[in-house]
Design an enzyme around this catalytic site. Structure first.
Site, PDB file in Angstrom:
ATOM      1  CG  ASP A 180      -2.218   0.628   1.041  1.00 52.59           C
ATOM      2  OD1 ASP A 180      -2.265   1.701   0.504  1.00 52.59           O
ATOM      3  OD2 ASP A 180      -3.400   0.116   1.117  1.00 52.59           O
ATOM      4  CG  HIS A 214      -5.343   3.979   0.762  1.00 52.41           C
ATOM      5  ND1 HIS A 214      -4.782   2.546   0.459  1.00 52.41           N
ATOM      6  CD2 HIS A 214      -6.389   4.045   0.171  1.00 52.41           C
ATOM      7  CE1 HIS A 214      -5.830   1.812  -0.299  1.00 52.41           C
ATOM      8  NE2 HIS A 214      -6.626   2.809  -0.496  1.00 52.41           N
ATOM      9  CB  SER A 230      -9.270   0.654  -0.479  1.00 54.09           C
ATOM     10  OG  SER A 230      -8.607   0.891  -1.640  1.00 54.09           O
TER      11      SER A 230
END
Length: 772
Positions: A137, A210, A546
């Site tokens: 990620d 994220h 996600s």
């Protein structure tokens, strides 16, 4: 971003006009163990291979060397050089790089993971304590409490990874919880030049948020109190709170590059992870041109479970990504919590909306002037979307502004309104978004409304202007609401099937919580993600597939800890055959975008049910050789297959498997081309393994898709012991239906094996296609 088919057919025509300026990154697959002994290392030999195709004056730069999931390297080449390289005898394939994009206080409770239970998945797995989840990620913010190592035992002895230290990521950043951290940027920098270290960290540290968010969903520790700006208060926890984490940073400001993603897969496998979580996606291409599919195959072949996000391209069909059958492809659903923020219009109507906002609020009881951004002066299209610099301050100052969704981020629109002097914002979905609502941490009083309600607000503004009465509104923020019904609902943005690459393999596989999920957040990024947002919060609320993917990654770690002998395919089967399709009202889950009943193309096998997955009764196991047969039956060449599998493929046995839909998969998808045929039929052969009770008898219940005849032989499976495998045959007959040329019809049913204690459920989908 390279378009693969274009590359394959036009490389020759481009070759003559190529120059050093048209370079891009290519991933090169080399024959396994082809290195002559005179070279000290693979990299040394790869550079020698390159020297034969590039001019002597050109510096040779190998970006990454791959050895665990893929045998080869990546390098910057012109199309001419790539073409020359492909002619060398030891080169199997030259693959153009793609650029990919990034696609919980309540969700553990919603999934039934309770710490107080005396038995159950958390207790049986010791909360996943010896398992390692690799998260590919944007990196990680290691100081967050979600990653503390209090009361954790020693790092598992099998671990071979490392904590890469830099000036902003010290050796103390890792601990017994975060046991590994690496970053991969050679592919990114080969395309974009040297990174700007004032705006992103050249280290495993997360400058986006994220990666921190997804890592803590998968394996965050228990943290109390947790909230975002006062919303979603409670205990924050990941799915596998004691599982170890390894962060592999591959995503940067300009995206996530295939050469770096493949390097992360390569390292994760060599390091010794048990699960790989990948909330990244892109366009669907044949598996032998897909770096994620190639990396995931290498991982699955070594017994590592790979979970990937289905993509956020919904609610339209054929939008699902990461569709390889050896990957668990995860869509997004809602949980039973939301954040209502309603619009009260001057005509007395109350329009429902959602928001996460706790700043200076609108004055209670006061109504504010309301305008539609698209009806101001200037370019109507840009201003309707509230793009940067598009709003006239004279038009919006002191008013609540209605903006349309699209192009820029939802929170960025509020920033544009605020900078132009607006006092609040209503964000209206477009027709494509439907009625699905996402709560954002806005920088000014703002709320999001569905497409039909957006139309209603525009009509009110229009009628008010015609009657010379100014349109007015206010926004009423109502905080956090729990026990919402119906839930789960398939999130509007969640990508949908059918599978664009292999329609005979149903994708997505599952859905999991992905809407308005609270999880850890870095210190230097405002909760809205807007650069001007100087607020700081330990947790943030985000939405996307996600967020759904790491829920399943964490659950897979728990299942692997409870059942160490289970393969990745068995874990996926356990999750799929125990998933549910009804909401908390007892009715089939709804599709958030339309409010109608959702289908298997939206949710696959259904919504994960961790407690039932612990004891599924029967499982569908799949070996690497089964996947080779699947690729043979996909009409891939031996060379194509070798790119994916790293081994010489033998397709002679594939004919015994029959057709591409005969992979031993926990779901069934029959695709019929009608042409002028009146009656069509196909069959599926499946093998189930008993992981339930030693002496058990399973009987089949068939719910055939309408207009089809489905039979199963035998109708009863008698098991004498645990681990025993039995086969069954499914025949599907379908009658032609009235279809216009180029159109399709899809009907679904199910096949359920039951022993009175376990219900082993597989969706069965029949698609009729009328060719053009």
């Amino acid at each position: 971003m390279g378009v693969f088919l274009f590359f394959l057919f036009s490389l020759l025509s481009l070759a003559s006009s190529a120059s050093r300026e048209d370079q891009k990154t290519f991933i090169v697959r080399v024959q396994h163990d082809a290195k002559p002994s005179i070279f000290t290392s693979h990299k040394h030999w790869y550079e020698s291979s390159l020297s034969s195709v590039v001019s002597p004056s050109t510096p040779i730069q190998v970006l990454h060397v791959y050895d665990s999931v893929f045998h080869g390297f990546s390098a910057k080449l012109s199309h001419t050089e790539a073409l020359k390289l492909q002619t060398l005898p030891h080169i199997i394939a030259v693959i153009p790089e793609q650029v990919r994009q990034l696609q919980t206080t309540r969700s553990p409770h919603f999934l039934g993971l309770k710490t107080t239970d005396s038995a159950g998945l958390l207790k049986e797995s010791d909360f996943g304590s010896d398992l390692v989840i690799g998260v590919i990620d944007t990196g990680i913010w290691p100081e967050r409490q979600s990653f503390n190592d209090r009361d954790l035992g020693p790092i598992p002895s099998k671990w071979k990874g490392q904590c890469v230290t830099t000036k902003d990521f010290s050796s103390s950043s890792c601990n017994k919880k975060l046991i590994g951290a690496r970053f991969f940027c050679n592919g990114y920098e080969a395309t974009n030049g040297k990174m700007n270290e004032t705006s992103e960290f050249r280290s495993p540290r997360d400058s986006d948020g994220h990666g921190t968010h997804t890592a803590s969903i998968a394996a965050g520790r228990y943290v109390f109190p947790a909230s975002t700006l006062g919303y979603a208060r409670g205990v924050a926890a990941g799915m596998a709170p004691k599982a170890r984490l390894a962060a592999y940073k591959v995503c940067w400001n300009a995206g996530c590059y295939d050469s770096d993603i493949l390097a992360a897969f390569d390292s994760a496998v060599a390091d010794g992870v048990d699960v790989i979580s990948l909330s990244v996606g892109g366009v669907v291409v044949p598996y032998y041109l897909d770096a994620i599919a190639i990396g995931a195959f290498g991982a699955a072949d070594k017994g590592i479970f790979v979970s990937a996000s289905a993509g956020n391209g919904g609610p339209g069909g054929l939008t699902v990504t990461n569709v390889a059958p050896w990957v668990a492809t995860i869509g997004a659903g809602t949980i039973d919590r939301d954040f209502p923020a309603d619009v009260k219009l001057g005509n007395g109507k109350l329009v429902p909306g959602v928001s996460v906002y706790n700043g200076p609020s609108l004055s209670p009881g006061r109504m504010y002037p309301l305008v539609y951004a698209g009806s101001g002066r200037g370019d109507g299209y840009s201003s309707s979307l509230c793009l940067e610099g598009s709003l006239d301050p004279n038009f919006v100052k002191g008013k609540i502004v209605l903006c349309d969704r699209g192009i820029n981020s939802r929170a960025a629109k509020g920033d544009v309104v605020k900078k132009a002097g607006g006092i609040g914002m209503i964000l209206a979905n477009g027709v494509f978004d439907g009625e699905g609502l996402v709560a954002d941490c806005h920088v000014l009083p703002a709320t999001a409304v569905g497409a039909s309600n957006g139309d209603e607000i525009r009509r009110y503004i229009d009628s008010a202007s015609k009657s010379n009465l100014p349109a007015t509104a206010t926004i009423v923020f109502k905080g956090t609401r729990l026990r919402v019904r119906p839930a789960p609902v398939v999130a509007s943005f969640s990508a949908r099937g059918p599978n664009p690459e292999t329609p005979e393999i149903l994708k997505p596989d599952l859905i999991a919580p992905g809407l308005n999920i609270l999880a850890a957040w870095p210190d230097r990024v405002g909760p809205s993600g807007v650069p001007s947002d100087k607020r700081r919060t330990e947790f943030n609320i985000l939405s996307g597939t996600s967020m759904a993917c790491p829920h399943v990654s964490g659950l897979a770690a728990l299942l692997k800890a409870a059942h160490p002998e289970w393969s990745p395919a068995v874990i996926k089967s356990a999750l799929m055959t125990t998933a549910y399709t009804v909401d908390n009202r007892g009715e089939t889950m709804l599709d958030e975008s339309s409010g109608n009943t959702s289908t298997v193309l939206d949710f696959g096998s259904g919504h994960v049910h961790p407690t039932k997955a612990m004891n599924p009764g029967l499982v569908y196991d799949t070996s690497s050789m089964d996947y080779v047969d699947f690729l043979c039956n996909s009409n891939y060449t031996i060379n194509n297959i070798q790119v994916i599998t790293r081994r010489s493929a033998d397709c002679s046995g594939a004919k015994r498997a029959g057709h591409v839909g005969n992979l031993n998969y926990p779901s069934f998808s029959a695709v019929f081309q009608q042409y002028s045929k009146h009656k069509m039929s196909t069959h599926f052969i499946r093998q189930v393994t008993n992981v339930g009770d030693p002496k058990s008898v399973y009987e089949v219940t068939i719910r055939p898709p309408s207009g089809t005849l489905v039979t199963v032989e035998p109708e009863k499976l008698v098991f004498r012991r645990v681990g025993q495998k039995l086969n069954f045959l499914v025949r599907v007959q379908a009658m032609a239906v009235e279809l216009s040329p180029g159109s399709t019809s899809m009907k679904s049913g199910s096949i359920v094996w039951s022993d009175g204690k376990h219900n082993v459920t597989s969706p069965l989908i029949v698609t009729m296609q009328q060719p053009l």
